[in-house]
Write a protein that holds these residues in place. Structure first.
Motif, PDB file in Angstrom:
ATOM      1  N   GLU A 160     -53.454   3.782   4.688  1.00 35.23           N
ATOM      2  CA  GLU A 160     -52.111   4.333   4.897  1.00 35.23           C
ATOM      3  C   GLU A 160     -52.116   5.865   4.899  1.00 35.23           C
ATOM      4  O   GLU A 160     -52.844   6.496   4.132  1.00 35.23           O
ATOM      5  CB  GLU A 160     -51.161   3.848   3.794  1.00 35.23           C
ATOM      6  N   LEU A 196     -50.095  -4.241   2.442  1.00 31.94           N
ATOM      7  CA  LEU A 196     -49.696  -3.230   3.426  1.00 31.94           C
ATOM      8  C   LEU A 196     -48.454  -3.681   4.188  1.00 31.94           C
ATOM      9  O   LEU A 196     -48.465  -4.744   4.827  1.00 31.94           O
ATOM     10  CB  LEU A 196     -50.842  -2.980   4.410  1.00 31.94           C
ATOM     11  N   GLN A 234     -50.686  -3.403  -3.580  1.00 32.99           N
ATOM     12  CA  GLN A 234     -51.578  -2.809  -2.583  1.00 32.99           C
ATOM     13  C   GLN A 234     -51.450  -3.469  -1.213  1.00 32.99           C
ATOM     14  O   GLN A 234     -52.100  -3.032  -0.258  1.00 32.99           O
ATOM     15  CB  GLN A 234     -53.039  -2.927  -3.051  1.00 32.99           C
ATOM     16  N   SER A 270     -52.059   2.993  -0.069  1.00 35.16           N
ATOM     17  CA  SER A 270     -53.161   2.035  -0.163  1.00 35.16           C
ATOM     18  C   SER A 270     -53.990   1.994   1.111  1.00 35.16           C
ATOM     19  O   SER A 270     -53.479   2.227   2.213  1.00 35.16           O
ATOM     20  CB  SER A 270     -52.609   0.646  -0.463  1.00 35.16           C
ATOM     21  N   HIS A 284     -45.955   3.674   0.226  1.00 38.48           N
ATOM     22  CA  HIS A 284     -44.984   2.603   0.432  1.00 38.48           C
ATOM     23  C   HIS A 284     -44.458   2.155  -0.935  1.00 38.48           C
ATOM     24  O   HIS A 284     -45.061   2.434  -1.971  1.00 38.48           O
ATOM     25  CB  HIS A 284     -45.581   1.418   1.203  1.00 38.48           C
TER      26      HIS A 284
END
Length: 377
Positions: A135, A113, A111, A132, A139
């Motif tokens: 966002e 970033l 999770q 997450s 990703h």
């Protein structure tokens, strides 16, 4: 104070003999208000002092133990010795009015970033793609190496040392909410075929042992250590109450001072499996079997809801999250016969903006968190 509320203000003694002045806990709330480098901001100090002033136990926002573990904008850091000056200020503010001050130590894992981590790198127990926090797109997280796993365990210990040096009263290990420690427990996130996958409880137990070892080396017997966990996952195959039963029965054998269950509703029921339909909090309390206090949380917005949770005898401590953000005088109003003045609804037009840090108020106003609202959004 109305005598019917007296049970909320009973003292609670932890296994290490530390006494908490009442049953209220400030939940570890994501405030997105630390400086960009993870150091503590002036805005954050004022906010946390207000929210800590009346509780027995105050827990800081999730604080990343490595740069790779950063999962929120404005997240506080305990990853570097250079964080210590700000952490000392935070400890002083949280303890100012008599609360015991705790730092929640955290790693985002999958999770985390990419726009906040070094070189956009994200690592997890197993490779996974997900979206997450704030966002707009997914990703990818790669698989952690064995060496990185060991380094991360050490990082939880080093973070604990910094928390001790900063003058806090304890740490809470963040094993909940789909972050790294929970990911290792989860069959959804952890699909490894090595020792860390064959025994999915190995990582959390190693983290606990590392933290406890650090405390013995650097603090006295009054230093508090807690562990937060999420009892079920919606993912398949995810964490079930059966897995959580095994986790809890391992945790109660460790020298912990409390367990803290992360729930959106304190009265939530088990979704599936052997315990389907049973109240999670009741099951957890049975499994802990009086070995240490259980902190409950979830949709407590009124004094009546708080009283019902405590009088259920399924929790010893009650964490306030969204409600103490709406009204940081919640506890004080109960004590002073002003419970009818408690603010339990978010008002986007409120002049003082609920005394929230600007960035957190913006998230509330945008509907980022589920809340009772005056505008019906």
């Amino acid at each position: 104070m109305d005598e019917k509320f007296e049970s909320l203000f009973e003292k609670v003694t932890l296994p290490n003999k530390v006494e908490l002045r009442n049953r209220f806990v400030l939940a570890p709330l994501t405030h997105v208000s630390s400086n960009d480098d993870g150091t503590i901001s002036d805005v954050e100090i004022n906010y946390v002092e207000q929210r800590s002033k009346d509780v027995g136990l105050a827990i800081s926002a999730a604080s990343n133990v490595t740069d790779l573990g950063k999962a929120f904008p404005g997240q506080p850091s305990v990853a570097h010795d250079s964080d210590l000056d700000g952490l000392k200020r935070l400890a002083k503010a949280m303890k100012k009015n008599g609360a015991k001050a705790i730092v929640q130590i955290h790693h985002g894992g999958a999770q985390s970033l990419p726009y906040l981590t070094p070189n956009g790198d994200v690592a997890a127990p197993s490779p996974i793609t997900l979206q997450s926090f704030d966002e707009k797109e997914e990703h990818h997280a790669r698989e952690m190496t064995h060496e990185e796993i060991e380094q991360t365990i050490t990082a939880f210990g080093e973070a604990t040392r910094r928390v001790i040096e900063a003058g806090f009263d304890g740490v809470e290990i963040h094993g909940a909410n789909h972050y790294l420690i929970q990911q290792f427990v989860s069959p959804y996130y952890n699909r490894r075929d090595d020792e860390w996958g064959e025994n999915r409880l190995k990582f959390p137990m190693k983290v606990v042992d590392e933290v406890v070892h650090t405390i013995k080396a650097h603090a006295d017997e009054n230093f508090i250590v807690g562990y937060r966990f999420s009892p079920e996952e919606a993912e398949t195959p995810g964490i079930t109450m059966e897995i959580t039963e095994e986790l809890v029965k391992n945790l109660i054998e460790k020298p912990l001072d409390y367990l803290h269950v992360s729930l959106m509703d304190v009265n939530a029921k088990t979704r599936e499996g052997r315990y389907q339909g049973e109240e999670r909090i009741k099951l957890l309390h049975q499994w802990i079997d009086g070995r240490m206090p259980l902190v409950g949380i979830g949709s407590i917005f009124t004094v009546e809801q708080a009283l019902e949770a405590v009088e259920s005898k399924n929790v010893e401590l009650l964490a306030l999250g969204r409600e103490i953000l709406l009204d940081h005088n919640f506890i004080n109003k109960i004590q002073n016969d002003k419970e009818n003045d408690i603010i339990s609804v978010f008002d986007p037009n409120r002049e003082n903006k609920h005394d929230l840090p600007p960035k957190l108020w913006e998230q509330f106003n945008a509907g980022f968190y589920p809340l009772p609202r005056t505008d019906g959004k």
